[in-house]
Enzyme design. Structure first.
Site, short mmCIF file in Angstrom:
data_model
loop_
_atom_site.label_atom_id
_atom_site.label_comp_id
_atom_site.label_asym_id
_atom_site.label_seq_id
_atom_site.Cartn_x
_atom_site.Cartn_y
_atom_site.Cartn_z
N ALA A 11 5.09 -6.59 9.79
CA ALA A 11 5.25 -8.04 9.66
C ALA A 11 3.94 -8.81 9.57
O ALA A 11 3.93 -9.96 9.15
CB ALA A 11 6.08 -8.58 10.83
N GLY A 13 1.38 -7.98 7.72
CA GLY A 13 0.67 -7.64 6.49
C GLY A 13 0.78 -8.71 5.42
O GLY A 13 1.38 -9.77 5.62
N ASP A 36 4.52 -4.91 14.20
CA ASP A 36 3.37 -4.36 13.47
C ASP A 36 2.54 -3.60 14.51
O ASP A 36 2.84 -3.61 15.71
CB ASP A 36 2.55 -5.47 12.79
CG ASP A 36 1.77 -4.96 11.57
OD1 ASP A 36 0.90 -4.06 11.73
OD2 ASP A 36 2.02 -5.44 10.45
N ARG A 83 -2.14 -1.13 -2.83
CA ARG A 83 -2.91 -0.54 -3.93
C ARG A 83 -4.20 -1.28 -4.19
O ARG A 83 -4.25 -2.50 -4.08
CB ARG A 83 -2.08 -0.62 -5.22
CG ARG A 83 -1.23 0.57 -5.45
CD ARG A 83 -0.87 0.72 -6.93
NE ARG A 83 -0.07 -0.37 -7.45
CZ ARG A 83 0.11 -0.57 -8.76
NH1 ARG A 83 -0.48 0.21 -9.64
NH2 ARG A 83 0.85 -1.57 -9.18
N ASP A 152 10.90 -6.13 -9.68
CA ASP A 152 10.97 -5.78 -11.10
C ASP A 152 11.97 -6.70 -11.83
O ASP A 152 11.73 -7.12 -12.96
CB ASP A 152 11.39 -4.31 -11.28
CG ASP A 152 10.44 -3.37 -10.55
OD1 ASP A 152 9.23 -3.61 -10.60
OD2 ASP A 152 10.92 -2.41 -9.91
N HIS A 179 10.70 2.60 -9.44
CA HIS A 179 9.89 1.43 -9.11
C HIS A 179 8.41 1.71 -9.31
O HIS A 179 7.58 1.30 -8.51
CB HIS A 179 10.20 1.00 -7.66
CG HIS A 179 9.47 -0.23 -7.23
ND1 HIS A 179 9.59 -1.44 -7.88
CD2 HIS A 179 8.61 -0.45 -6.21
CE1 HIS A 179 8.82 -2.34 -7.28
NE2 HIS A 179 8.22 -1.77 -6.27
N1 APR Z 1 3.79 0.63 11.65
C1 APR Z 1 3.92 -0.69 11.38
N2 APR Z 1 3.11 -1.36 10.59
C2 APR Z 1 2.11 -0.70 10.03
C3 APR Z 1 1.90 0.67 10.24
C4 APR Z 1 2.81 1.35 11.10
N3 APR Z 1 2.70 2.65 11.35
N4 APR Z 1 0.81 1.04 9.53
C5 APR Z 1 0.36 -0.06 8.90
N5 APR Z 1 1.13 -1.12 9.21
C6 APR Z 1 0.99 -2.52 8.83
C7 APR Z 1 -0.46 -2.98 8.79
O1 APR Z 1 -0.94 -3.23 10.09
C8 APR Z 1 -0.34 -4.24 7.95
O2 APR Z 1 -0.11 -5.38 8.74
O3 APR Z 1 1.48 -2.75 7.52
C9 APR Z 1 0.89 -3.95 7.06
C10 APR Z 1 0.53 -3.75 5.61
O4 APR Z 1 -0.05 -4.91 5.13
P1 APR Z 1 -1.14 -4.92 4.00
O5 APR Z 1 -2.18 -3.92 4.30
O6 APR Z 1 -1.55 -6.34 3.80
O7 APR Z 1 -0.32 -4.38 2.72
P2 APR Z 1 0.75 -5.15 1.80
O8 APR Z 1 0.07 -5.79 0.66
O9 APR Z 1 1.63 -5.97 2.67
O10 APR Z 1 1.57 -3.91 1.20
C11 APR Z 1 2.27 -3.03 2.03
O11 APR Z 1 4.07 -2.66 0.47
O12 APR Z 1 4.42 -3.05 -1.83
C12 APR Z 1 4.01 -2.19 -0.85
O13 APR Z 1 2.41 -1.00 -2.15
C13 APR Z 1 2.57 -1.85 -1.04
O14 APR Z 1 2.91 0.09 0.23
C14 APR Z 1 2.32 -1.18 0.26
C15 APR Z 1 3.09 -2.03 1.24
#
Ligand code: APR
Length: 316
Positions: A11, A13, A36, A83, A152, A179
Site C-alpha cells: 500500500a 508503493g 506494506d 520496471r 490494458d 498482460h
Molecule cells: N510485502 C509487502 N509489500 C512489499 C513487499 C512485501 N514482501 N516487498 C515490497 N513491497 C512494497 C514496497 O515496500 C513498495 O511500497 O511494494 C511497494 C511497491 O511499490 P513501488 O516500488 O513504488 O512499485 P510500483 O510502481 O507500485 O509497482 C509495483 O506493480 O505493476 C506492478 O510492475 C509493477 O510489479 C510492480 C508492482
C-alpha cells in the site's frame, strides 16, 4: 448494500498509495487495511484524515499480515519492484515471484475465501504462482484468483477514442491473452460502438496498447512504471468485484484467470463476476484474421510465462 473489508498489500508503493486513496472513496468498502513492509503508518495517517466513511488501519511487516487479512472480502496485491527502462515485465520475475508467493501463502491461511486481485508483474506468471500456492494449501478455488489486466482495457478505450474521435466513456474494447507485450491482444474488431479501422490503424493501435507500459517506463526515465493509471484501473476492478459480491448482476471485467479456452491453462478474457468471484469466463467470440494470427503468435509466449510461474512454486 453490504460493506466489505479490503486489504491492499504493498500500500505504500507507487501504485499502492494512489490506489488506497481512490479506494478510500469507494462506497462498498467499510474497512481498508493497508499493508506494506515500509512507510505504512505515514500513508495510513495521511489517508485516514479523508472524510469518507471507510475505516483505515495500518499493518506493517509479516507479523501483521494476519491482522490485515482476517475478514477480508477482497485483497489487492500491487507489492513488488517496478520496471526500469530496458526491463521487460518478465525481468521482474525473481523478486516479485517470491513476494507474491509469500503474500498469497498468508492470504490462503488468513482469508482463503477472499477474492485475490493480483497486480504485481509479471501477471502472466504471478497468477499461476498464487494458484499453485492455494493448491498446496488445499484451499484453491480458481474463481477467486484474478490477474488485473484492466489497465490494458483502459488504455485501449483511451487510444481508440483518440484515434476515432469518439467519446471515451462510450468506447468498449475487450482485451484478451495475457498482460505483457505480444501476449496483450486487443480485439479491435469487437469495439463498441462498432467502428471500422484501416489495417494501418489496427496495427498501430495494437502495437501501442501492447507497448503502452513501456511508453510510461521510458517517459519516467528510470523512476518506475505506470502507477497512477494502474491505480485507477485497479480501483475500477476492485469496485466491480465488490459490486458483484454485493449481488449486482451482469458485472463484467476483463481479467487473467485460470481457463482452458486456448489450451494455455490461464487466459485473459471478459469474465462475468458474481458473489464468489468469476461466475462465467466469457471467452472471446469471433476474431478477425489479424487477431487470429496474433493469437496464434502469443500462445507459446503465454505458455512459457505460465510454466515459469508454476515451476517457481513446484520446483522443476
Ligand atoms: N510485502 C509487502 N509489500 C512489499 C513487499 C512485501 N514482501 N516487498 C515490497 N513491497 C512494497 C514496497 O515496500 C513498495 O511500497 O511494494 C511497494 C511497491 O511499490 P513501488 O516500488 O513504488 O512499485 P510500483 O510502481 O507500485 O509497482 C509495483 O506493480 O505493476 C506492478 O510492475 C509493477 O510489479 C510492480 C508492482
Amino acid at each position: 448494500q453490504h460493506q466489505q473489508k479490503v486489504a491492499v498489500l504493498g500500500a505504500a508503493g507507487g501504485i499502492g498509495q494512489p490506489m488506497s486513496l481512490l479506494m478510500k472513496e469507494s462506497p462498498a468498502i467499510s474497512h481498508l487495511a493497508l499493508y506494506d513492509i515500509v512507510n505504512t503508518p505515514g500513508v495510513v495517517a495521511d489517508i485516514s484524515h479523508i472524510c469518507t466513511p471507510a475505516k483505515v488501519t495500518s499493518h506493517q511487516g509479516p507479523d501483521d499480515l494476519k491482522g490485515a487479512l482476517e475478514g477480508c472480502a477482497a485483497v489487492v496485491i500491487p507489492a513488488g519492484v517496478p520496471r526500469k527502462p530496458g526491463m521487460t515485465r518478465d525481468d521482474l520475475f525473481n523478486t516479485n515471484a517470491s513476494i507474491v508467493q509469500t503474500l498469497t501463502e498468508a492470504c490462503a491461511q488468513f482469508c482463503p475465501k477472499a477474492i485475490i486481485c493480483i497486480i504485481s508483474n509479471p501477471v502472466n506468471s504471478t497468477v499461476p504462482i498464487a494458484c499453485e500456492v492455494y493448491k498446496k494449501a488445499g484451499v484453491f478455488d480458481p474463481a477467486r484468483i484474478l490477474g488485473v489486466t484492466t489497465l490494458d482495457v483502459v488504455r485501449a478505450h483511451t487510444f481508440v477514442a483518440e484515434t476515432k474521435g469518439l467519446n471515451v466513456e462510450d468506447v468498449k474494447v475487450p482485451v484478451i491473452g495475457g498482460h505483457s507485450g505480444i501476449t496483450i491482444l486487443p480485439l479491435l474488431s469487437q469495439t463498441s460502438p462498432s467502428v471500422s479501422f484501416t489495417d494501418e490503424e489496427v496495427d498501430k493501435l495494437t502495437d501501442r496498447i501492447q507497448n503502452a507500459g513501456t511508453e510510461v517506463v521510458n517517459a519516467k526515465a528510470g523512476s518506475g512504471s505506470a502507477t497512477l493509471s494502474m491505480a485507477y484501473a485497479g480501483t475500477k476492478f476492485v469496485n466491480s468485484v465488490l459490486d458483484a459480491l454485493n449481488g449486482k448482476q451482469g458485472v463484467t471485467e476483463c481479467a487473467f484467470v485460470q481457463s482452458d479456452v486456448c489450451g494455455t491453462g490461464y487466459f485473459a478474457q471478459p469474465v462475468e463476476l458474481g458473489p464468489n468471484g468469476v461466475k462465467n469466463a466469457l471467452g472471446y467470440g469471433k476474431l478477425s484474421a489479424y487477431e487470429e494470427k496474433k493469437l496464434e503468435e502469443l500462445i507459446p509466449e503465454l505458455k512459457k510465462n505460465i510454466k515459469k510461474g508454476e515451476e517457481f512454486v513446484l520446483g522443476k
